[in-house]
Motif scaffolding. Structure first.
Motif, PDB file in Angstrom:
ATOM      1  N   VAL A   8      28.073 -70.601  63.161  1.00 32.51           N
ATOM      2  CA  VAL A   8      28.066 -71.200  62.001  1.00 32.51           C
ATOM      3  C   VAL A   8      28.239 -71.031  60.691  1.00 32.51           C
ATOM      4  O   VAL A   8      28.565 -72.091  60.018  1.00 32.51           O
ATOM      5  CB  VAL A   8      26.600 -71.787  61.590  1.00 32.51           C
ATOM      6  N   LEU A  20      24.574 -70.374  53.872  1.00 39.81           N
ATOM      7  CA  LEU A  20      24.762 -71.036  54.976  1.00 39.81           C
ATOM      8  C   LEU A  20      27.124 -71.887  54.132  1.00 39.81           C
ATOM      9  O   LEU A  20      26.455 -71.494  52.804  1.00 39.81           O
ATOM     10  CB  LEU A  20      24.716 -72.405  56.121  1.00 39.81           C
ATOM     11  N   GLN A  22      27.089 -74.519  53.654  1.00 41.35           N
ATOM     12  CA  GLN A  22      26.933 -75.792  53.210  1.00 41.35           C
ATOM     13  C   GLN A  22      25.968 -75.041  51.617  1.00 41.35           C
ATOM     14  O   GLN A  22      26.698 -75.366  50.036  1.00 41.35           O
ATOM     15  CB  GLN A  22      26.515 -76.670  52.803  1.00 41.35           C
ATOM     16  N   LEU A 115      32.737 -84.870  61.408  1.00 40.45           N
ATOM     17  CA  LEU A 115      32.046 -85.144  61.260  1.00 40.45           C
ATOM     18  C   LEU A 115      30.057 -84.328  60.135  1.00 40.45           C
ATOM     19  O   LEU A 115      29.867 -84.996  60.508  1.00 40.45           O
ATOM     20  CB  LEU A 115      31.307 -85.947  62.393  1.00 40.45           C
ATOM     21  N   VAL A 116      31.069 -83.881  59.897  1.00 44.01           N
ATOM     22  CA  VAL A 116      30.002 -83.117  59.024  1.00 44.01           C
ATOM     23  C   VAL A 116      30.706 -82.307  57.607  1.00 44.01           C
ATOM     24  O   VAL A 116      32.105 -82.928  57.837  1.00 44.01           O
ATOM     25  CB  VAL A 116      30.448 -81.124  59.696  1.00 44.01           C
ATOM     26  N   SER A 117      29.870 -82.339  56.972  1.00 41.02           N
ATOM     27  CA  SER A 117      29.842 -82.746  55.103  1.00 41.02           C
ATOM     28  C   SER A 117      31.079 -81.748  54.883  1.00 41.02           C
ATOM     29  O   SER A 117      31.661 -80.714  55.370  1.00 41.02           O
ATOM     30  CB  SER A 117      28.878 -82.908  55.001  1.00 41.02           C
ATOM     31  N   LEU A 120      30.560 -78.402  53.295  1.00 46.85           N
ATOM     32  CA  LEU A 120      30.914 -76.632  54.740  1.00 46.85           C
ATOM     33  C   LEU A 120      31.851 -76.865  55.523  1.00 46.85           C
ATOM     34  O   LEU A 120      32.145 -76.577  56.214  1.00 46.85           O
ATOM     35  CB  LEU A 120      29.637 -77.043  55.217  1.00 46.85           C
ATOM     36  N   ARG A 150      29.821 -75.094  65.727  1.00 51.07           N
ATOM     37  CA  ARG A 150      28.377 -75.748  66.069  1.00 51.07           C
ATOM     38  C   ARG A 150      29.361 -76.672  64.886  1.00 51.07           C
ATOM     39  O   ARG A 150      28.512 -77.958  63.980  1.00 51.07           O
ATOM     40  CB  ARG A 150      27.967 -75.289  65.115  1.00 51.07           C
ATOM     41  N   SER A 151      30.794 -77.216  64.411  1.00 56.13           N
ATOM     42  CA  SER A 151      31.067 -78.164  63.427  1.00 56.13           C
ATOM     43  C   SER A 151      30.315 -79.774  64.547  1.00 56.13           C
ATOM     44  O   SER A 151      30.645 -79.684  66.082  1.00 56.13           O
ATOM     45  CB  SER A 151      32.400 -78.174  62.764  1.00 56.13           C
ATOM     46  N   ILE A 152      30.922 -80.696  64.354  1.00 55.99           N
ATOM     47  CA  ILE A 152      31.411 -81.966  65.058  1.00 55.99           C
ATOM     48  C   ILE A 152      32.625 -82.450  64.799  1.00 55.99           C
ATOM     49  O   ILE A 152      33.176 -82.831  63.260  1.00 55.99           O
ATOM     50  CB  ILE A 152      30.262 -82.577  65.069  1.00 55.99           C
ATOM     51  N   MET A 303      20.421 -91.282  50.621  1.00 54.14           N
ATOM     52  CA  MET A 303      20.698 -89.625  50.144  1.00 54.14           C
ATOM     53  C   MET A 303      19.557 -89.820  48.473  1.00 54.14           C
ATOM     54  O   MET A 303      19.566 -88.876  48.225  1.00 54.14           O
ATOM     55  CB  MET A 303      21.841 -88.970  50.076  1.00 54.14           C
ATOM     56  N   ASN A 327      18.372 -87.758  60.184  1.00 52.19           N
ATOM     57  CA  ASN A 327      19.373 -86.814  60.784  1.00 52.19           C
ATOM     58  C   ASN A 327      20.736 -87.146  60.959  1.00 52.19           C
ATOM     59  O   ASN A 327      20.716 -88.049  61.585  1.00 52.19           O
ATOM     60  CB  ASN A 327      18.916 -85.892  61.493  1.00 52.19           C
ATOM     61  N   GLY A 328      22.097 -86.041  59.947  1.00 55.67           N
ATOM     62  CA  GLY A 328      23.435 -87.356  60.556  1.00 55.67           C
ATOM     63  C   GLY A 328      23.885 -86.574  61.862  1.00 55.67           C
ATOM     64  O   GLY A 328      24.867 -87.251  62.441  1.00 55.67           O
ATOM     65  N   TYR A 329      22.527 -86.227  62.692  1.00 49.36           N
ATOM     66  CA  TYR A 329      23.223 -85.644  63.877  1.00 49.36           C
ATOM     67  C   TYR A 329      22.374 -86.020  64.522  1.00 49.36           C
ATOM     68  O   TYR A 329      21.435 -85.686  64.718  1.00 49.36           O
ATOM     69  CB  TYR A 329      23.983 -84.045  63.599  1.00 49.36           C
TER      70      TYR A 329
END
Lengths: 377, 377
Positions: A8, A20, A22, A115-117, A120, A150-152, A303, A327-329
């Protein structure tokens, strides 16, 4: 190569230690990758709308000043994380290094969207954003970004315009979660509410003509629901009616609880089993709750949602509704949304019109209805 | 008698018109009731902890100044709705008028606690709060309050101390929702996660020694779960171990995602199927998500939860978890929580110690372990 890495991204957190990425103030965005990391050669940043709006307003529309502040944020924080709005955005680029233990399935040369912000994602800019005028959310850029185990990231499809694909991927969690929730209501073993067990579930989408809204409407209908799209203007209503992706279309201000609940009830013949909130303005919580049947579910994707307003609102209305934080995922969410766009030409045209409006800097509120109608027919 | 009334109290909203009572700046708190309303003769207000803390801090602990501001808020707004914290509290009193069409099932003379927030309850104070010293959350008061058709009130039980009953009713949504979610995981037709289908679901409760936390732990175990209570201090750990209401107890700071996830995983042998957040401090979202298994559910009861931190956090961690906004209302929630306290002497003793500490103004963090242990044995 870095020795021990965290899936992460904890090893990239400089300050404060132990949080984390983020939540971090500053990340280590150095280009050397760990065994499970991926490095992306950046081509374009897609700033979050709220973040870009805040910066533009602060600097009175002065593009050079906006550009300077974006650069300063990235340099100071090692990521594009607007400290005022707390939001970031996403990016597209080309994979230029893949660690041997990366589980993401990417190869060097793949053109991808993260697809992760960006809040982060370790990021370094090397061109001073010199080809960006500071006037739009789409930022041409050179530099590198890092993905963790664990990113996307999604490989951009060959058959779709990259700007369209990016817009779809940006909101792809919404149709996927809508699909999952509606199928649960549609399945025969569900707890019966006031409806007949065999009737189709009903779904209301607030902001049905927007990007996440139109995708959610299409997903809900494909999952077996009867749907109503709620929009704030006659122009949007006409556009959505023309597209034909909702069974019903109604005009209502989502911030006005009673008017909203009446509009939904009038169109569906009762409150909705599932209400999906895709309107990015504050104050839609009470209306969404009031428009939902006992035993129903509200999915908050906006949001601008206030946790306290939702929690206290449901209690104050004695409303037995399940309230989900969008959840965005979800596993497979990118493929699901892209397949939806391919299968629904009307959704594609609606989205293309939105993307075109955003890219050209004009804020049109409606797709061309004739064109949409043709595609739907 | 007022002519046309709204079940959610719209007719009592003075400003701004068209919003629900909770969102209103000012309510009409006149004593005349509509056909579906109930009037309560107020005996005590129970101010929300965050609201009382804000007022006390603002006035440097000057009780007279706190009292004056509470009175001013109620007089100006027609409700006890702290404009800074946005929170209210609840009240107890006696039913003194019931409209002929009220669906609440109350009778004149019933001693009740309101289960809807004071932020939406029309309220008039007639004694100037003269018997309150401004030094505690429990406010002796005379005056009247109004309940709407869709309000909720619970008749106070004869067999429990009113202060204890009030404390239980204040958080009664938490054990009821925990029960519902855990039973869904425990039922045989559930989607299998990584666990064996027949094994018991696992539940982690963050803040397990508090009021909502201990009730949620007891509800989860009764619903068939194996549980771990997470607490921040050794004193709380000892108290919770002594009570015996959790299968496991572990020390961890819920704001530290990695440490929290490790503590949960160590005790349960893997991440939790259901994680319940009862810690009223900001920053617990990422840890709760990280401590939850793929396909699992996080229930956020803490009013300090950030919607954005939860939504972006799950996306950033690629975590396929369902995230619920803790709804304070479920049908039968008051009876459920009171029955739990009657059936679990150890929970009762834990709660009594907390209530005693709050009433006496001292902030002890632990119940008497010997006493708790005895009740559990």
């Amino acid at each position: 190569m870095k020795e021990r890495t965290s899936p992460v991204g904890l090893h990239r957190v400089l300050e404060p230690v132990g949080v984390l990425p983020q939540a971090a103030w500053q990340l280590d965005a150095s280009p050397e990758i760990g065994a499970d990391e991926v490095r992306i050669a950046v081509q374009k940043l897609n700033l979050d709308a709220a973040s870009f709006r805040q910066l533009t307003t602060k600097h009175g529309g002065d593009g050079a000043a906006v550009r300077a502040e974006v650069l300063e944020i990235i340099t100071n924080r090692g990521k594009m994380h607007n400290p005022v709005t707390g939001s970031g955005g996403m990016l597209i680029g080309t994979v230029d290094a893949v660690g041997p233990d990366s589980p993401l399935g990417l190869s060097t040369g793949d053109r991808v969207a993260t697809l992760v912000s960006l809040t982060l994602t370790p990021l370094t800019i090397t061109d001073g954003l010199s080809t960006w005028d500071g006037q739009g959310e789409q930022v041409p850029a050179a530099g590198h970004a890092i993905l963790f185990a664990r990113s996307i990231a999604a490989v951009l499809p060959d058959d779709l315009d990259p700007a369209l694909a990016l817009a779809v991927l940006d909101v792809c969690g919404a149709p996927a979660l809508t699909d999952r929730v509606v199928r649960r209501y549609a399945s025969s073993d569900r707890q019966a509410t006031s409806r007949q067990p065999q009737s189709r579930p009903t779904v209301a989408v607030l902001g049905g003509a927007g990007k996440s809204g139109s995708l959610s409407l299409a997903a809900a209908r494909r999952a077996g629901a009867r749907t109503v799209g709620i929009v704030p203007t006659e122009a949007e209503a006409e556009s959505l009616r023309g597209a034909g992706i909702a069974n019903h279309v109604a005009l209502a201000d989502a911030r006005s609880p009673v008017a909203l609940a009446e509009a939904v009830t009038d169109e569906l013949g009762g409150p909705a089993d599932v209400t999906v909130v895709c309107v990015d303005v504050p104050g839609c919580e009470h209306g969404a709750i009031l428009a939902t049947a006992p035993g129903g579910t509200v999915i908050f994707f906006s949001m601008a949602t206030s946790f306290a307003a939702a929690a206290l609102g449901a209690e104050g209305l004695a409303a037995d509704v399940t309230m989900l934080i969008g959840n965005g995922y979800l596993p497979g969410h990118a493929e699901f949304a892209l397949a939806l766009v391919r299968a629904e030409p009307a959704v594609r045209i609606l989205l293309e019109a939105r993307v075109h409006a955003e890219t050209s800097g004009t804020r049109i509120q409606t797709a061309d209805s004739a064109e949409v109608r043709q595609a739907a027919g």
